[in-house]
Design a protein around this motif. Structure first.
Motif, PDB file in Angstrom:
ATOM      1  N   ALA A 135     -10.551   8.941  11.545  1.00 14.66           N
ATOM      2  CA  ALA A 135     -10.803   9.075  10.100  1.00 14.66           C
ATOM      3  C   ALA A 135     -11.392  10.443   9.759  1.00 14.66           C
ATOM      4  CB  ALA A 135     -11.709   7.953   9.622  1.00 14.66           C
ATOM      5  N   LYS A 136     -12.091  11.050  10.717  1.00 11.81           N
ATOM      6  CA  LYS A 136     -12.690  12.363  10.410  1.00 11.81           C
ATOM      7  C   LYS A 136     -11.646  13.475  10.306  1.00 11.81           C
ATOM      8  CE  LYS A 136     -14.257  13.082  15.213  1.00 11.81           C
ATOM      9  NZ  LYS A 136     -14.166  11.692  15.708  1.00 11.81           N
ATOM     10  N   PHE A 137     -10.422  13.205  10.746  1.00  8.69           N
ATOM     11  CA  PHE A 137      -9.372  14.235  10.696  1.00  8.69           C
ATOM     12  C   PHE A 137      -8.418  14.072   9.511  1.00  8.69           C
ATOM     13  CE2 PHE A 137     -10.339  13.757  15.302  1.00  8.69           C
ATOM     14  CZ  PHE A 137     -10.890  15.019  15.500  1.00  8.69           C
ATOM     15  N   GLY A 138      -8.516  12.955   8.780  1.00  7.75           N
ATOM     16  CA  GLY A 138      -7.592  12.736   7.664  1.00  7.75           C
ATOM     17  C   GLY A 138      -7.596  11.278   7.251  1.00  7.75           C
ATOM     18  N   LYS A 139      -6.723  10.939   6.313  1.00 10.09           N
ATOM     19  CA  LYS A 139      -6.723   9.580   5.768  1.00 10.09           C
ATOM     20  C   LYS A 139      -5.939   8.631   6.674  1.00 10.09           C
ATOM     21  CE  LYS A 139      -6.803   7.245   1.422  1.00 10.09           C
ATOM     22  NZ  LYS A 139      -5.759   6.648   0.632  1.00 10.09           N
ATOM     23  N   THR A 140      -6.640   7.688   7.282  1.00  4.81           N
ATOM     24  CA  THR A 140      -6.002   6.747   8.208  1.00  4.81           C
ATOM     25  C   THR A 140      -6.421   5.325   7.847  1.00  4.81           C
ATOM     26  OG1 THR A 140      -7.906   6.952   9.663  1.00  4.81           O
ATOM     27  CG2 THR A 140      -6.014   8.327  10.202  1.00  4.81           C
ATOM     28  N   CYS A 141      -5.542   4.362   8.132  1.00  5.39           N
ATOM     29  CA  CYS A 141      -5.962   2.964   8.027  1.00  5.39           C
ATOM     30  C   CYS A 141      -5.189   2.153   9.063  1.00  5.39           C
ATOM     31  CB  CYS A 141      -5.732   2.422   6.620  1.00  5.39           C
ATOM     32  SG  CYS A 141      -4.072   2.645   6.041  1.00  5.39           S
ATOM     33  N   GLY A 142      -5.745   1.025   9.459  1.00  9.82           N
ATOM     34  CA  GLY A 142      -5.133   0.216  10.530  1.00  9.82           C
ATOM     35  C   GLY A 142      -4.955  -1.225  10.110  1.00  9.82           C
ATOM     36  N   PHE A 143      -3.817  -1.825  10.514  1.00 16.30           N
ATOM     37  CA  PHE A 143      -3.482  -3.215  10.156  1.00 16.30           C
ATOM     38  C   PHE A 143      -2.748  -3.906  11.309  1.00 16.30           C
ATOM     39  CE2 PHE A 143      -3.162  -0.790   6.170  1.00 16.30           C
ATOM     40  CZ  PHE A 143      -4.057  -1.498   5.372  1.00 16.30           C
ATOM     41  N   GLY A 144      -2.642  -5.226  11.179  1.00 19.70           N
ATOM     42  CA  GLY A 144      -1.713  -5.969  12.019  1.00 19.70           C
ATOM     43  C   GLY A 144      -0.294  -5.754  11.491  1.00 19.70           C
ATOM     44  N   LEU A 145       0.726  -5.893  12.346  1.00 18.26           N
ATOM     45  CA  LEU A 145       2.127  -5.672  11.917  1.00 18.26           C
ATOM     46  C   LEU A 145       2.496  -6.559  10.731  1.00 18.26           C
ATOM     47  CD1 LEU A 145       4.057  -5.534  15.338  1.00 18.26           C
ATOM     48  CD2 LEU A 145       3.664  -3.624  13.753  1.00 18.26           C
ATOM     49  N   GLU A 146       1.937  -7.788  10.719  1.00 19.77           N
ATOM     50  CA  GLU A 146       2.326  -8.758   9.689  1.00 19.77           C
ATOM     51  C   GLU A 146       1.881  -8.350   8.286  1.00 19.77           C
ATOM     52  OE1 GLU A 146       0.015  -9.160  11.968  1.00 19.77           O
ATOM     53  OE2 GLU A 146      -1.789  -9.559  10.800  1.00 19.77           O
ATOM     54  N   LYS A 147       0.942  -7.396   8.216  1.00 27.64           N
ATOM     55  CA  LYS A 147       0.438  -6.964   6.895  1.00 27.64           C
ATOM     56  C   LYS A 147       1.396  -5.965   6.222  1.00 27.64           C
ATOM     57  CE  LYS A 147      -3.376  -9.133   6.218  1.00 27.64           C
ATOM     58  NZ  LYS A 147      -4.424  -9.169   7.183  1.00 27.64           N
ATOM     59  N   ILE A 148       2.335  -5.434   6.990  1.00 25.92           N
ATOM     60  CA  ILE A 148       3.277  -4.443   6.430  1.00 25.92           C
ATOM     61  C   ILE A 148       4.468  -5.221   5.872  1.00 25.92           C
ATOM     62  CG2 ILE A 148       4.644  -2.361   6.947  1.00 25.92           C
ATOM     63  CD1 ILE A 148       1.611  -2.003   7.424  1.00 25.92           C
ATOM     64  N   ASN A 149       4.558  -5.331   4.553  1.00 26.52           N
ATOM     65  CA  ASN A 149       5.569  -6.232   3.995  1.00 26.52           C
ATOM     66  C   ASN A 149       6.682  -5.532   3.222  1.00 26.52           C
ATOM     67  OD1 ASN A 149       4.273  -5.407   1.722  1.00 26.52           O
ATOM     68  ND2 ASN A 149       3.067  -7.297   1.498  1.00 26.52           N
ATOM     69  N   GLY A 150       6.627  -4.189   3.164  1.00 25.99           N
ATOM     70  CA  GLY A 150       7.705  -3.471   2.491  1.00 25.99           C
ATOM     71  C   GLY A 150       7.480  -3.302   0.997  1.00 25.99           C
ATOM     72  N   ASP A 151       6.390  -3.864   0.452  1.00 26.67           N
ATOM     73  CA  ASP A 151       6.121  -3.720  -0.996  1.00 26.67           C
ATOM     74  C   ASP A 151       5.722  -2.291  -1.352  1.00 26.67           C
ATOM     75  OD1 ASP A 151       6.695  -6.311  -1.278  1.00 26.67           O
ATOM     76  OD2 ASP A 151       4.628  -7.018  -1.550  1.00 26.67           O
ATOM     77  N   ASP A 152       4.966  -1.653  -0.429  1.00 28.17           N
ATOM     78  CA  ASP A 152       4.546  -0.266  -0.663  1.00 28.17           C
ATOM     79  C   ASP A 152       5.426   0.646   0.169  1.00 28.17           C
ATOM     80  OD1 ASP A 152       2.259  -1.076  -2.218  1.00 28.17           O
ATOM     81  OD2 ASP A 152       1.449  -1.811  -0.312  1.00 28.17           O
ATOM     82  N   PRO A 153       6.231   1.496  -0.477  1.00 26.74           N
ATOM     83  CA  PRO A 153       7.167   2.319   0.288  1.00 26.74           C
ATOM     84  C   PRO A 153       6.458   3.331   1.189  1.00 26.74           C
ATOM     85  CG  PRO A 153       7.340   2.759  -2.080  1.00 26.74           C
ATOM     86  CD  PRO A 153       6.289   1.730  -1.910  1.00 26.74           C
ATOM     87  N   VAL A 154       7.038   3.603   2.345  1.00 23.61           N
ATOM     88  CA  VAL A 154       6.527   4.655   3.232  1.00 23.61           C
ATOM     89  C   VAL A 154       7.637   5.695   3.398  1.00 23.61           C
ATOM     90  CG1 VAL A 154       5.016   3.035   4.452  1.00 23.61           C
ATOM     91  CG2 VAL A 154       7.243   3.587   5.420  1.00 23.61           C
ATOM     92  N   ASP A 155       7.253   6.934   3.692  1.00 24.95           N
ATOM     93  CA  ASP A 155       8.244   8.011   3.829  1.00 24.95           C
ATOM     94  C   ASP A 155       8.810   8.092   5.248  1.00 24.95           C
ATOM     95  OD1 ASP A 155       7.979   9.201   1.133  1.00 24.95           O
ATOM     96  OD2 ASP A 155       5.909   9.539   1.788  1.00 24.95           O
ATOM     97  N   ILE A 156       7.924   7.899   6.222  1.00 19.06           N
ATOM     98  CA  ILE A 156       8.333   8.101   7.623  1.00 19.06           C
ATOM     99  C   ILE A 156       7.769   6.968   8.471  1.00 19.06           C
ATOM    100  CG2 ILE A 156       8.150   9.675   9.624  1.00 19.06           C
ATOM    101  CD1 ILE A 156       7.566  11.887   7.413  1.00 19.06           C
ATOM    102  N   ILE A 157       8.609   6.414   9.345  1.00 15.85           N
ATOM    103  CA  ILE A 157       8.125   5.394  10.292  1.00 15.85           C
ATOM    104  C   ILE A 157       8.324   5.937  11.705  1.00 15.85           C
ATOM    105  CG2 ILE A 157       8.273   3.007  11.073  1.00 15.85           C
ATOM    106  CD1 ILE A 157       9.741   2.313   8.478  1.00 15.85           C
ATOM    107  N   ILE A 158       7.250   5.943  12.479  1.00 17.91           N
ATOM    108  CA  ILE A 158       7.340   6.411  13.865  1.00 17.91           C
ATOM    109  C   ILE A 158       7.089   5.223  14.781  1.00 17.91           C
ATOM    110  CG2 ILE A 158       6.274   7.907  15.604  1.00 17.91           C
ATOM    111  CD1 ILE A 158       5.503   9.780  13.209  1.00 17.91           C
ATOM    112  N   ASN A 159       8.046   4.936  15.649  1.00 22.59           N
ATOM    113  CA  ASN A 159       7.830   3.841  16.598  1.00 22.59           C
ATOM    114  C   ASN A 159       7.169   4.390  17.849  1.00 22.59           C
ATOM    115  OD1 ASN A 159       7.848   1.411  17.941  1.00 22.59           O
ATOM    116  ND2 ASN A 159       9.946   1.665  18.702  1.00 22.59           N
ATOM    117  N   ALA A 160       5.863   4.100  17.998  1.00 20.03           N
ATOM    118  CA  ALA A 160       5.124   4.555  19.175  1.00 20.03           C
ATOM    119  C   ALA A 160       4.704   3.369  20.035  1.00 20.03           C
ATOM    120  CB  ALA A 160       3.896   5.352  18.729  1.00 20.03           C
ATOM    121  N   THR A 161       5.380   2.217  19.836  1.00 22.17           N
ATOM    122  CA  THR A 161       5.113   1.082  20.729  1.00 22.17           C
ATOM    123  C   THR A 161       5.937   1.273  21.996  1.00 22.17           C
ATOM    124  OG1 THR A 161       6.966  -0.308  20.025  1.00 22.17           O
ATOM    125  CG2 THR A 161       4.933  -0.479  18.728  1.00 22.17           C
ATOM    126  N   SER A 162       5.609   0.491  23.014  1.00 20.64           N
ATOM    127  CA  SER A 162       6.432   0.528  24.225  1.00 20.64           C
ATOM    128  C   SER A 162       7.497  -0.563  24.171  1.00 20.64           C
ATOM    129  CB  SER A 162       5.541   0.384  25.462  1.00 20.64           C
ATOM    130  OG  SER A 162       4.736  -0.763  25.323  1.00 20.64           O
TER     131      SER A 162
END
Ligand code: ATR
Length: 279
Positions: free
Chosen positions: A172-199
């Motif tokens: 958070a000290k480097f910029g605006k960040t927030c964290g959630f469980g995957l289930e909270k991302i429902n597509g209602d709020d558009p995002v510009d870029i999605i990066i898949n960094a899971t394994s």
């Protein structure tokens, strides 16, 4: 008296387990050819519990530097006697430069991703909303360079929500960040870029996330070498563009090459060559 021009030969390697698949020797050979630098670059398989000994042997043979891949990036962090800010925030080192008695630890993964996005793919991250899937080592490694591009926000979404929340807090000290469980991302709020960094792609899986979020987004998988389930998902759900991580692989190598030799390779031609070899 005539003096003979001496050409220095750099001695490099990459350590990993497994290591056979590594494209790094090929990439660095292309950089060396291009920049007129003489190098030898080998692949070294280290035993799972024996990285530091094998690395020390290589240093004793006169190594100038080495790369470190899975699963030794944290061992390399411990081995380094000095660490860059990227290495410190990543908690991992993928590049070591031997400088006299010092082993300088750097992490070029995040710089590699940012250079691929901004320079090769012409994607401006400034003021964009970036969604990162996953909250493991790969995410930790890319967060600082991404935040330095001043996106509007980085949302970290992870299967285990607590890890995403902790990472968001740590950065958070480097910029605006927030964290959630995957289930909270429902597509209602558009995002510009999605990066898949899971394994997940390694296991042929796709993180469980609402399809609507891909709509109109640029989707980037850190994995390379094959069409991943994430890339299939992005294409099937109206992503505006879909990329794999081959460009990042070449860019993180270029940043390491520059760190060692002070020469900046031309990466786009190398990305094309490596992609052709890999297809
Ligand atoms: P890496 O160093 O590659 O980041 P890691 O630190 O083990 O590896 O992290 C793997 C990440 O991928 C984690 O965020 C993990 O989620 P959890 O924290 O919930 O374990 C995520 N991951 C792995 N397989 C996944 C899957 N099938 N679906 C969703 N997330 C997955």
């Amino acid at each position: 008296m005539e003096t003979k021009a001496k050409t220095a030969m750099y001695k490099f390697a990459v350590f990993g387990n497994p290591i056979e698949h590594s494209l790094s020797p090929k990439i660095h050979a292309l950089f060396a050819q291009q920049t007129g630098v003489q190098i030898e670059y080998s692949k070294i398989l280290a035993p799972i519990d024996g990285f530091s000994q094998v690395a020390q042997n290589f240093i004793n043979l006169g190594a100038n530097g080495f790369n470190i891949t899975v699963p030794f990036k944290m061992n390399a962090f411990d081995l380094a006697t000095k660490r860059s800010i990227n290495a410190q925030t990543a908690g991992a080192v993928n590049t070591i430069k031997v400088d006299g008695n010092e082993l300088i630890g750097e992490n070029t993964d995040g710089i590699g991703l940012v250079n691929d996005l901004t320079q090769n793919l012409n994607i401006d991250l400034h003021n964009k909303v970036v969604l990162i899937l996953g909250a493991g080592g790969a995410t930790r490694g890319i967060l600082l360079p991404l935040l330095q591009q001043q996106p509007a926000q980085i949302i970290i979404a992870n299967r285990t929500a607590s890890k995403a929340k902790q990472l968001a807090k740590d950065f958070a000290k480097f910029g605006k960040t927030c964290g959630f469980g995957l289930e909270k991302i429902n597509g209602d709020d558009p995002v510009d870029i999605i990066i898949n960094a899971t394994s997940a792609s390694l296991d042929g899986q796709m993180p469980n996330i609402a399809a609507g979020v891909a709509n109109n987004a640029i989707c980037y998988d850190l994995m390379y070498g094959r069409q991943t389930p994430f890339m299939d998902w992005a294409k099937a759900n109206q992503a505006s563009m879909v990329f794999d991580g081959l460009g990042m692989l070449v860019e993180q190598a270029a940043a390491a090459f520059k760190f060692w030799t002070d020469k900046q390779p031309e990466t786009q031609v190398v990305i094309k060559t490596i992609r052709a070899l890999n297809d």
